[in-house]
Motif scaffolding. Structure first.
Motif, mmCIF file in Angstrom:
data_model
loop_
_atom_site.group_PDB
_atom_site.id
_atom_site.type_symbol
_atom_site.label_atom_id
_atom_site.label_comp_id
_atom_site.label_asym_id
_atom_site.label_seq_id
_atom_site.Cartn_x
_atom_site.Cartn_y
_atom_site.Cartn_z
ATOM 1 N N LEU A 1 -6.263 5.132 11.906
ATOM 2 C CA LEU A 1 -5.104 4.390 12.601
ATOM 3 C C LEU A 1 -4.528 3.444 11.589
ATOM 4 O O LEU A 1 -3.450 2.837 11.988
ATOM 5 N N ASP A 2 -5.374 2.905 10.895
ATOM 6 C CA ASP A 2 -4.814 1.825 9.965
ATOM 7 C C ASP A 2 -5.622 2.192 8.638
ATOM 8 O O ASP A 2 -6.503 1.518 8.174
ATOM 9 N N PRO A 3 -4.874 3.140 7.956
ATOM 10 C CA PRO A 3 -5.325 3.658 6.685
ATOM 11 C C PRO A 3 -5.377 2.824 5.504
ATOM 12 O O PRO A 3 -4.250 2.021 5.494
ATOM 13 N N SER A 4 -6.341 2.797 4.792
ATOM 14 C CA SER A 4 -6.344 1.715 3.542
ATOM 15 C C SER A 4 -6.031 2.730 2.383
ATOM 16 O O SER A 4 -6.689 3.776 2.228
ATOM 17 N N PRO A 5 -5.335 2.471 1.339
ATOM 18 C CA PRO A 5 -5.026 3.169 0.110
ATOM 19 C C PRO A 5 -6.442 3.366 -0.725
ATOM 20 O O PRO A 5 -6.691 4.189 -1.360
ATOM 21 N N LEU A 6 -7.120 2.298 -0.496
ATOM 22 C CA LEU A 6 -8.635 2.432 -1.160
ATOM 23 C C LEU A 6 -9.414 3.491 -0.645
ATOM 24 O O LEU A 6 -10.351 3.854 -1.526
#
Length: 203
Positions: A21-26
């Motif tokens: 839902l809130d993906p991080s590029p990391l």
């Protein structure tokens, strides 16, 4: 007592925990994308051949079609094309009519994932408008070729739904290899190989 928030992350084989839902590029890894896309079937698996036609293989086909449409396309454009369906490594492939019926919430989630993927690989979160148009055209051309060669469509029906391709299949180098379904390990390896040919090895 307040209820604990529902888990929205998925553990990836790389060890990353990707928040859907809130993906991080990391938390985006090429190995996870290639692994997932090589195992997701286009056309809900309704294709001819000994193997499913994977989203990984489709992505490689689209990149080649986009490049055929614009031979001077730079590395960023080619990478946007290769990654155009990358969110499907965790979302799966849903045919277009069903996506339309599902509405905006699905599209919002897909867009957030795609933006995180782009940023992970040093691209702008959103592709330039001209690049997006080129990729959509190549995507429809790929769908036409897949429909006629693999999914049982008659050419006239495929043209009505996907439009007329701007080039004949025999004008695309290695078309026979690009359209013949690959085993999972080949789809994985080819996706990574094309990515590496564009961007080089990643750390």
């Amino acid at each position: 007592m307040a209820r604990a928030p529902q888990r929205a992350w998925q553990r990836m084989l790389s060890g990353r925990r990707l928040d859907l839902l809130d993906p991080s590029p990391l938390d985006v890894e090429l190995s996870d994308i290639a692994h997932g896309l090589a195992r997701v079937a286009r056309w809900n698996g309704q294709t001819n051949g000994d193997y499913a036609f994977s989203v990984a293989q489709h992505s490689v086909l689209v990149m080649h079609l986009a490049l055929a449409g614009k031979p001077e396309m730079d590395g960023s454009g080619r990478l946007y094309a290769l990654l155009h369906d990358a969110p499907e490594y965790v979302m799966g492939d849903i045919i277009s009519p069903l996506k339309a019926a599902m509405g905006g919430q699905y599209k919002d989630l897909e867009d957030r994932l795609l933006s995180a993927i782009h940023v992970r690989f040093s691209l702008a979160a959103k592709a330039p408008t001209a690049t997006t148009k080129l990729i959509k055209k190549a995507d429809k051309e790929a769908a036409y070729f897949e429909a006629v060669n693999l999914a049982g469509f008659e050419p006239a029906e495929a043209r009505k739904i996907f439009g007329e391709p701007s080039l004949a299949s025999f004008d695309l180098p290695d078309f026979d290899q690009l359209i013949r379904p690959w085993p999972i390990h080949v789809a994985h390896e080819q996706f990574v190989a094309v990515f590496t040919s564009i961007l080089g090895p990643i750390k």
